[in-house]
Design a protein around this motif. Structure first.
Motif, PDB file in Angstrom:
ATOM      1  N   LYS A 138     -22.237  17.187  11.145  1.00 30.32           N
ATOM      2  CA  LYS A 138     -22.018  18.634  11.207  1.00 30.32           C
ATOM      3  C   LYS A 138     -22.048  19.118  12.657  1.00 30.32           C
ATOM      4  N   GLN A 139     -23.037  18.658  13.421  1.00 33.42           N
ATOM      5  CA  GLN A 139     -23.124  19.085  14.816  1.00 33.42           C
ATOM      6  C   GLN A 139     -21.934  18.573  15.629  1.00 33.42           C
ATOM      7  N   ALA A 140     -21.433  17.396  15.274  1.00 33.96           N
ATOM      8  CA  ALA A 140     -20.287  16.833  15.987  1.00 33.96           C
ATOM      9  C   ALA A 140     -18.977  17.464  15.562  1.00 33.96           C
ATOM     10  N   GLY A 141     -18.993  18.264  14.489  1.00 29.39           N
ATOM     11  CA  GLY A 141     -17.795  19.014  14.108  1.00 29.39           C
ATOM     12  C   GLY A 141     -16.967  18.421  12.994  1.00 29.39           C
ATOM     13  N   PHE A 142     -17.540  17.503  12.182  1.00 32.92           N
ATOM     14  CA  PHE A 142     -16.789  16.978  11.040  1.00 32.92           C
ATOM     15  C   PHE A 142     -17.721  16.812   9.843  1.00 32.92           C
ATOM     16  N   ASP A 143     -17.141  16.506   8.685  1.00 37.64           N
ATOM     17  CA  ASP A 143     -17.905  16.397   7.444  1.00 37.64           C
ATOM     18  C   ASP A 143     -17.774  15.010   6.846  1.00 37.64           C
ATOM     19  N   LEU A 188     -27.793  29.291   0.729  1.00 35.07           N
ATOM     20  CA  LEU A 188     -26.694  29.700  -0.142  1.00 35.07           C
ATOM     21  C   LEU A 188     -25.350  29.504   0.544  1.00 35.07           C
ATOM     22  N   TRP A 189     -25.238  29.908   1.785  1.00 38.46           N
ATOM     23  CA  TRP A 189     -23.979  29.731   2.510  1.00 38.46           C
ATOM     24  C   TRP A 189     -23.601  28.262   2.606  1.00 38.46           C
ATOM     25  N   ASN A 190     -24.566  27.409   2.952  1.00 39.14           N
ATOM     26  CA  ASN A 190     -24.246  25.993   3.119  1.00 39.14           C
ATOM     27  C   ASN A 190     -23.966  25.304   1.792  1.00 39.14           C
ATOM     28  N   CYS A 191     -24.692  25.649   0.746  1.00 40.24           N
ATOM     29  CA  CYS A 191     -24.422  25.049  -0.561  1.00 40.24           C
ATOM     30  C   CYS A 191     -23.072  25.493  -1.100  1.00 40.24           C
ATOM     31  N   PHE A 192     -22.743  26.752  -0.920  1.00 39.60           N
ATOM     32  CA  PHE A 192     -21.438  27.265  -1.334  1.00 39.60           C
ATOM     33  C   PHE A 192     -20.322  26.536  -0.603  1.00 39.60           C
ATOM     34  N   ALA A 193     -20.468  26.351   0.702  1.00 33.05           N
ATOM     35  CA  ALA A 193     -19.412  25.737   1.505  1.00 33.05           C
ATOM     36  C   ALA A 193     -19.242  24.254   1.199  1.00 33.05           C
ATOM     37  N   HIS A 194     -20.312  23.594   0.716  1.00 32.05           N
ATOM     38  CA  HIS A 194     -20.274  22.145   0.536  1.00 32.05           C
ATOM     39  C   HIS A 194     -20.251  21.727  -0.934  1.00 32.05           C
ATOM     40  N   PHE A 207     -13.944  21.258   0.272  1.00 28.77           N
ATOM     41  CA  PHE A 207     -13.968  21.199   1.731  1.00 28.77           C
ATOM     42  C   PHE A 207     -13.476  19.840   2.211  1.00 28.77           C
ATOM     43  N   ARG A 208     -12.891  19.858   3.394  1.00 28.75           N
ATOM     44  CA  ARG A 208     -12.349  18.635   3.989  1.00 28.75           C
ATOM     45  C   ARG A 208     -13.481  17.716   4.443  1.00 28.75           C
ATOM     46  N   ARG A 209     -13.315  16.409   4.154  1.00 28.14           N
ATOM     47  CA  ARG A 209     -14.285  15.421   4.619  1.00 28.14           C
ATOM     48  C   ARG A 209     -13.544  14.301   5.347  1.00 28.14           C
ATOM     49  N   ASP A 210     -14.099  13.876   6.474  1.00 31.29           N
ATOM     50  CA  ASP A 210     -13.380  13.004   7.395  1.00 31.29           C
ATOM     51  C   ASP A 210     -13.913  11.582   7.451  1.00 31.29           C
ATOM     52  N   ALA A 211     -15.090  11.319   6.909  1.00 29.57           N
ATOM     53  CA  ALA A 211     -15.684   9.994   7.020  1.00 29.57           C
ATOM     54  C   ALA A 211     -16.499   9.690   5.778  1.00 29.57           C
ATOM     55  N   LEU A 232     -18.867  24.459  10.656  1.00 34.00           N
ATOM     56  CA  LEU A 232     -17.629  24.886  10.005  1.00 34.00           C
ATOM     57  C   LEU A 232     -17.281  23.950   8.857  1.00 34.00           C
ATOM     58  N   THR A 233     -16.708  24.514   7.813  1.00 39.54           N
ATOM     59  CA  THR A 233     -16.042  23.725   6.783  1.00 39.54           C
ATOM     60  C   THR A 233     -14.632  24.258   6.616  1.00 39.54           C
ATOM     61  N   GLU A 234     -13.688  23.354   6.348  1.00 35.10           N
ATOM     62  CA  GLU A 234     -12.282  23.723   6.171  1.00 35.10           C
ATOM     63  C   GLU A 234     -11.912  23.598   4.698  1.00 35.10           C
ATOM     64  N   HIS A 235     -11.286  24.660   4.171  1.00 33.37           N
ATOM     65  CA  HIS A 235     -10.894  24.724   2.757  1.00 33.37           C
ATOM     66  C   HIS A 235      -9.429  25.142   2.691  1.00 33.37           C
ATOM     67  N   GLU A 236      -8.578  24.282   2.201  1.00 31.00           N
ATOM     68  CA  GLU A 236      -7.140  24.547   2.167  1.00 31.00           C
ATOM     69  C   GLU A 236      -6.777  25.322   0.910  1.00 31.00           C
ATOM     70  N   LEU A 237      -6.371  26.592   1.089  1.00 33.83           N
ATOM     71  CA  LEU A 237      -5.920  27.396  -0.048  1.00 33.83           C
ATOM     72  C   LEU A 237      -4.555  26.931  -0.525  1.00 33.83           C
ATOM     73  N   ASP A 238      -3.647  26.699   0.415  1.00 34.13           N
ATOM     74  CA  ASP A 238      -2.341  26.133   0.148  1.00 34.13           C
ATOM     75  C   ASP A 238      -1.855  25.501   1.442  1.00 34.13           C
ATOM     76  N   ALA A 239      -0.637  25.005   1.450  1.00 29.08           N
ATOM     77  CA  ALA A 239      -0.141  24.272   2.614  1.00 29.08           C
ATOM     78  C   ALA A 239      -0.111  25.126   3.876  1.00 29.08           C
ATOM     79  N   ASP A 240      -0.079  26.441   3.721  1.00 27.06           N
ATOM     80  CA  ASP A 240       0.049  27.312   4.885  1.00 27.06           C
ATOM     81  C   ASP A 240      -1.169  28.206   5.120  1.00 27.06           C
ATOM     82  N   THR A 241      -2.207  28.056   4.314  1.00 23.89           N
ATOM     83  CA  THR A 241      -3.363  28.945   4.430  1.00 23.89           C
ATOM     84  C   THR A 241      -4.650  28.131   4.419  1.00 23.89           C
ATOM     85  N   LEU A 242      -5.500  28.416   5.396  1.00 29.25           N
ATOM     86  CA  LEU A 242      -6.740  27.684   5.560  1.00 29.25           C
ATOM     87  C   LEU A 242      -7.902  28.661   5.641  1.00 29.25           C
TER      88      LEU A 242
END
Length: 645
Positions: free
Chosen positions: A401-406, A305-311, A375-379, A581-591
């Motif tokens: 994921k283990q290397a730290g990006f999505d 559930l945590w991983n599906c929610f985050a992704h 969520f942010r994706r890098d590749a 970790l997954t990164e989700h930008e709420l706004d320009a100043d909040t992550l």
């Protein structure tokens, strides 16, 4: 209808993440429509709602709702369809071959669901269920996917059911049916497309406003009749049925460890990305106590559930609502694995799975995060021809994921997605990627993108001018492949079918093999970079038990090296590769950052940020201590960061 025009409803971007289950009545299982007991259904739904179920997938069993029989004359020539010996009445229901009593029972189920605030996904053509075929007498031993008479009557039934039930507020979506790609075998994508299009069109004629869910499982990118791309073209929503026992490469490790913690999320993202439509987890489960204990199953579900929610997987439904240990009819009499799959036991007591589901829903309500920013994706991972696309995609997702990006996915023949970082994992065979697509990719590299290719002996052309190396020889490997770098402090091994002997022309050597010959290289190409690894680390990881355990070879460090070369700069970091970790930008100043512990043990790790971001508060989880942040086993935490002033 374009993908942007398709109805999405509860699956739309930014919609609330939902939890729920698949439902058959507790007293009867698949026989519930013939043995209709409304008081049991009411009690079931009330108990499910009290325990946090928000969405239920339900099934009008095909032979119960369309009990038609083909009567024949001399030489088995067809004469007419009847209900047994009764002629079909000249009514809308009769002309559709539908039993009106069953439809009224379904309406009653809809009213019960609405009273308990449970939304319904309706599997319209349910001819396959839990290892048993259920078809009307008219179509026994008929290929119901390709036979025109069978399709004609399916369309009639679907149109009638949707027309009669579209006024039920509880119905959130229509589903083509339960795993209909199991109802008949075919190697023809055209046959599968035509059937899917016929049923989808029948739904849309009667109800253009609700989304149509594929309902299919085990889809492929290129092989077989049922493909991700075709189902994404025809239907509005794709779905996954991620069972470790049945899905390749997933039953390798315990269900409460990293490989299976990400099975549902990785497969759902693969379907959604390749299909170009929303995707969700329509069925998931541990398949009973023969596979894991009830307690471990609860932890497994919580981690999923945590991983599906985050992704961005939109929702998750467990299989199923109730245990069926007392039933004697097939399929429950046939297969032990079908009897103890419920959230609730036969005595109606809740299992750890439904407690985990309820607790997770309560977390989303308390935090106000039912709607989570993307969520942010890098590749972009480009899956290629002549490979095990699912296995390679799965491992690529986990190593990133283990290397730290999505990552996000695409198939080789699809239009190239924009990115500054492309990964072509474990390329194999002589048909890897169409030339036009490869040249489009190389143009992006020339313009500044980074390309990382790992090889499973596959052919690419041009090669030497891109990667700055030559392949001197290619032969069968006789031992594990060694990849080592003193400068980067890694020394890993993996299984490979082929050994490539490289000759360096103008590349930087990042790692060498056991003979000190180049094996991992980087070369400038235009304004971009091209990295080549002569080892199929993704395929090796899918086939190696415990490949993602702490003691395993750190294959992910090769992904981290490629990401560093590509200039991937995340804003928040951790040190333990099993905390993701997954990164989700709420706004320009909040992550927002969702941190998930993909192990059964308590985990404490440092979580740090880039200088321009500072930790603000815990949205959910334990506050930081001297040695970092603590996350419970198979669980997650939500952290808020703000831009430094």
């Amino acid at each position: 209808m374009t993908d942007a025009e398709k109805p999405q409803g509860i699956f739309a971007p930014g919609s609330e993440f939902f939890v729920g289950c698949n439902y058959w009545a507790s007293h009867a299982g698949t026989a519930m429509w013939r043995d209709w007991r409304p008081e049991v259904v009411e009690a079931d739904f009330r108990l499910l709602a009290e325990n946090g179920v928000e969405v239920a997938r339900v099934f009008p069993l095909w032979p119960d709702f369309q009990p038609i029989q083909a009567l024949t004359g001399g030489g088995q020539s067809f004469v007419e369809m009847r209900f047994g010996e009764r002629p079909l009445p000249d009514t809308p229901a009769g002309r559709a071959g539908v039993d009106e009593v069953m439809v009224e029972r379904f309406r009653e189920l809809c009213r019960v669901a609405e009273a308990n605030r449970i939304k319904l996904i309706v599997g319209l053509v349910t001819g396959w269920m839990s290892g048993r075929m259920h078809v009307p007498p008219a179509f026994e031993r008929v290929n119901v996917i390709t036979d025109p008479t069978a399709i004609r009557w399916q369309v009639r039934m679907v149109r009638y059911l949707v027309r009669e039930l579209r006024g039920c507020p509880a119905i959130a979506a229509w589903d083509l049916g339960n795993e209909c790609n199991c109802m008949a075998w075919s190697d023809s994508p055209s046959e599968a497309w035509c059937w899917s299009n016929a049923i989808t069109s029948a739904v849309r004629v009667e109800d253009p406003d609700r989304p149509v869910v594929s309902g299919m499982h085990s889809l492929q990118c290129e092989r077989g009749a049922w493909t991700i791309q075709d189902q994404g073209e025809v239907t509005d929503v794709l779905c996954t049925h991620p069972y470790p026992l049945f899905t390749p490469h997933c039953g390798t490790d315990p269900v409460n460890t990293m490989r299976n913690a990400f099975h549902a999320a990785a497969e759902t993202r693969l379907y959604g990305d390749i299909g170009g439509v929303p995707a969700f987890v329509e069925e998931a489960g541990n398949l009973g106590p023969s596979q894991s204990s009830d307690e471990v199953a609860g932890n497994y579900l919580r981690n999923m559930l945590w991983n599906c929610f985050a992704h961005d997987c939109r929702g998750l439904l467990w299989w199923c609502a109730n245990d069926q240990t007392l039933l004697e009819h097939a399929p429950y009499d046939w297969a032990a694995v079908e009897r103890e799959l419920g959230l609730l036991r036969v005595d109606r007591t809740p299992k750890p799975t439904i407690r985990a589901m309820k607790a997770f829903g309560e977390i989303l309500d308390r935090t106000g995060l039912r709607r989570l920013p993307a969520f942010r994706r890098d590749a972009v991972v480009i899956l290629t021809q002549s490979q095990d696309q699912w296995g390679v995609a799965y491992a690529s997702f986990l190593l990133a994921k283990q290397a730290g990006f999505d990552v996000e996915f695409q198939y080789a023949g699809q239009p190239l997605k924009p990115s500054k970082f492309y990964i072509m994992p474990s390329v194999s065979g002589t048909h890897v990627i169409p030339a036009r697509c490869y040249h489009a990719l190389l143009r992006e590299v020339e313009n500044g993108a980074t390309l990382f290719v790992s090889s499973d002996g596959g052919s690419l052309e041009p090669f030497s001018t891109v990667f700055g190396i030559d392949i001197a020889t290619r032969c069968k490997a006789v031992a594990e492949t060694t990849i080592r770098s003193e400068e980067r402090e890694f020394d890993v091994r993996c299984r490979a079918e082929y050994q490539l002997n490289l000759v360096n022309r103008r590349a930087e050597v990042l790692a060498v093999d056991i003979d000190d010959d180049p094996i991992f290289t980087l070369c400038g190409y235009g304004r971009g970079k091209a990295l080549f690894l002569a080892a199929p680390i993704e395929r090796a990881a899918t086939e190696t038990p415990r490949a993602f355990f702490p003691e395993a070879p750190e294959l992910y460090r090769l992904y981290a090296t490629a990401a560093e070369a590509a200039g991937v700069n995340r804003r928040v970091f951790r040190t333990n590769p099993l905390l993701t970790l997954t990164e989700h930008e709420l706004d320009a100043d909040t992550l927002l950052v969702i941190a998930v512990n993909n192990t059964p043990a308590l985990l404490t790790d440092e979580i740090t940020s880039a200088p321009e971001w500072v930790f603000d508060s815990m949205v959910w989880g334990e506050p930081p201590v001297e040695h970092g942040f603590t996350v419970q086993g198979n669980a997650g935490a939500i952290l808020k960061f703000r831009r430094a002033r």
